[in-house]
Design an enzyme around this catalytic site. Structure first.
Site, PDB file in Angstrom:
ATOM      1  N   LYS A  65       0.837  -1.201   0.000  1.00 54.73           N
ATOM      2  CA  LYS A  65       0.000   0.000   0.000  1.00 54.73           C
ATOM      3  C   LYS A  65       0.872   1.252   0.000  1.00 54.73           C
ATOM      4  O   LYS A  65       0.603   2.214  -0.716  1.00 54.73           O
ATOM      5  CB  LYS A  65      -0.947  -0.018   1.207  1.00 54.73           C
ATOM      6  CG  LYS A  65      -2.044  -1.055   1.024  1.00 54.73           C
ATOM      7  CD  LYS A  65      -2.829  -1.382   2.280  1.00 54.73           C
ATOM      8  CE  LYS A  65      -3.769  -2.553   1.987  1.00 54.73           C
ATOM      9  NZ  LYS A  65      -4.474  -3.053   3.168  1.00 54.73           N
ATOM     10  N   GLN A  81      -5.134  -1.938   9.399  1.00 54.35           N
ATOM     11  CA  GLN A  81      -4.921  -3.254   8.792  1.00 54.35           C
ATOM     12  C   GLN A  81      -5.497  -4.334   9.709  1.00 54.35           C
ATOM     13  O   GLN A  81      -5.151  -4.416  10.882  1.00 54.35           O
ATOM     14  CB  GLN A  81      -3.412  -3.467   8.555  1.00 54.35           C
ATOM     15  CG  GLN A  81      -3.058  -4.699   7.764  1.00 54.35           C
ATOM     16  CD  GLN A  81      -3.573  -4.656   6.327  1.00 54.35           C
ATOM     17  OE1 GLN A  81      -3.412  -3.673   5.618  1.00 54.35           O
ATOM     18  NE2 GLN A  81      -4.213  -5.731   5.896  1.00 54.35           N
ATOM     19  N   ASP A  89     -11.564   2.111   3.593  1.00 52.87           N
ATOM     20  CA  ASP A  89     -11.750   0.657   3.480  1.00 52.87           C
ATOM     21  C   ASP A  89     -13.230   0.300   3.309  1.00 52.87           C
ATOM     22  O   ASP A  89     -13.570  -0.822   2.950  1.00 52.87           O
ATOM     23  CB  ASP A  89     -11.218  -0.026   4.754  1.00 52.87           C
ATOM     24  CG  ASP A  89     -10.020  -0.920   4.467  1.00 52.87           C
ATOM     25  OD1 ASP A  89      -9.758  -1.186   3.278  1.00 52.87           O
ATOM     26  OD2 ASP A  89      -9.363  -1.343   5.439  1.00 52.87           O
TER      27      ASP A  89
END
Ligand code: NAP
Length: 281
Positions: free
Chosen positions: A53, A97, A120
Site C-alpha cells: 500500500k 490493517q 476501506d
C-alpha cells in the site's frame, strides 16, 4: 474456445496511472491526498500488504503515513491514535490493517474512524449507505471485482450473478454492488444446498470462499465470466478458489490467481483515497 484471461495486473496499473494524473492536479491545488495506515502487531501477511500500500501511494504521489504499534497496545491508546488521525487535515483516508491482535475490539476501532475517512468502506455508515444505494466508500476488493467485470465489456444489467461467500469484506458487499448494477444476485455459502447447480446458473460467477480450487469445470456455465477472489497458500504456491486450468476451458473470461483480483484491491484503495479529498458523504 479458451477463455479470455482477465489481466488484473495490467488493469490495476492503468488505474494507478489515471490516478497519478488526478493526484498531480490535486497537488497543484495544494490538496495532496493523504493516507494513514495503522498496523498493530507483527502479522507477516499484514506487513506485506502494508508495504504494498505504501509503495502504491508513493508511485501515485499520495502522501502516506505508517503507524506501527506493538501488539501490547491498549484499546484506549489505539482509539486515541484514530482520534488524532480523524482530526489531521493532511489525512483523508485511514486504514487499520485487519486482523487486529487478540484483545483489541475491531468493531469499536472501525466505528471510531470518521466515516468521511473510511477508505476501506468497513464503517457501519459506509455499509449502510452502500446497502441503500447512496454514494459510499466501497470495500476495495469487491470494488475491484466490479471494475474487472466492467472492463471485460460484459453488460451486467439483467444478468444472473452468483456470489460464493458471504463475508463482510468481500461476499456481501460484492452482492450489493452487483445488485446496484441491476443484476439478479444469488449469494451462496457453506450451508447452500446444490451449490454446483446454483453456480451453473451464473452469467457472472464471483468466488470468495478461501477453499483452494473448489470450483470445477462442471460448476460453470459455458461462456460465463469467472472472478476468483481466493488467495490460498498450497505447497508454497498461491492458488485461487477456482480450478483455473479446468475452468478456463469453459468460461468466457476468467481471472488468474495471482494477477487477477489481488492487484485491483490496492488500486481501488488508492482510488478511494483520492476520492476522499472531495468526499461529501
Ligand atoms: P471468509 O471471511 O472466511 O468467508 C468465507 C465465506 O465462504 C463464508 O461466507 C463461508 O460460508 C463460505 N464458504 C466456506 N467454505 C465454503 C464451501 N465449501 N462452500 C461454499 N461456501 C463456503 O473469507 P473472505 O475474507 O471473504 O475471503 C475469501 C477468500 O478471498 C480468501 O481466500 C481470502 O484470502 C481472499 N481474499 C482476497 C482478497 C484480495 O485482495 N484478492 C481480499 C480479501 C480476501 P459461511 O458464511 O457459511 O461460513
Amino acid at each position: 474456445m479458451a477463455a479470455q484471461i482477465i489481466n488484473g495486473k495490467e488493469i490495476a496499473a492503468e488505474i494507478r496511472s489515471e490516478l497519478k494524473e488526478k493526484v498531480a492536479a490535486l497537488t497543484a491545488q495544494g490538496r495532496t491526498p493523504g493516507l494513514a495506515v495503522v498496523l498493530v502487531g507483527d502479522n507477516p501477511a499484514s506487513q506485506v500488504y502494508v508495504r504494498q500500500k505504501k509503495k502504491a501511494c508513493h508511485e501515485i504521489g499520495i502522501y502516506s503515513e505508517e503507524h506501527r504499534l506493538p501488539a501490547t497496545i491498549t484499546q484506549e491508546e489505539l482509539l486515541a491514535l484514530i482520534d488524532r488521525l480523524n482530526a489531521d487535515p493532511k489525512i483523508h483516508g485511514i486504514l487499520v490493517q485487519l486482523p487486529l491482535p487478540d484483545g483489541l475490539d475491531e468493531n469499536e476501532v472501525i466505528e471510531r474512524i470518521d466515516p468521511k475517512k473510511d477508505v476501506d468502506g468497513f464503517h457501519p455508515i459506509s455499509v449502510g449507505r452502500l446497502s441503500i444505494g447512496l454514494e459510499a466508500f466501497v470495500p476495495c476488493t469487491p470494488a475491484g471485482v466490479l471494475e474487472l467485470v466492467k472492463r471485460t465489456g460484459t453488460a451486467i444489467s439483467g444478468k444472473k450473478v452468483v456470489v460464493l461467500g458471504r463475508s463482510n469484506i468481500v461476499g456481501k458487499p460484492a452482492a450489493r454492488l452487483f445488485l446496484q448494477e441491476n443484476a439478479t444476485v444469488t449469494i451462496c455459502h457453506s450451508r447452500t444446498q446444490n451449490i454446483e447447480e446454483e453456480c451453473r446458473q451464473a452469467d457472472i460467477l464471483i468466488v470468495a470462499v478461501g477453499r483452494p480450487k473448489l470450483v470445477k469445470k462442471d460448476w460453470v456455465k459455458p461462456g460465463a465470466v469467472v472472478i476468483d477472489v481466493g488467495i490460498n497458500r498450497v505447497d508454497g504456491q498461491i492458488v485461487g478458489d477456482v480450478d483455473f486450468d479446468e475452468v478456463k476451458e469453459v468460461a468466457g473470461a476468467i481471472t488468474p490467481v495471482p494477477g487477477g483480483v489481488g492487484p485491483m484491491t490496492i488500486a481501488m484503495l488508492m482510488k478511494n483515497t483520492v476520492g476522499a479529498v472531495d468526499v461529501d458523504h
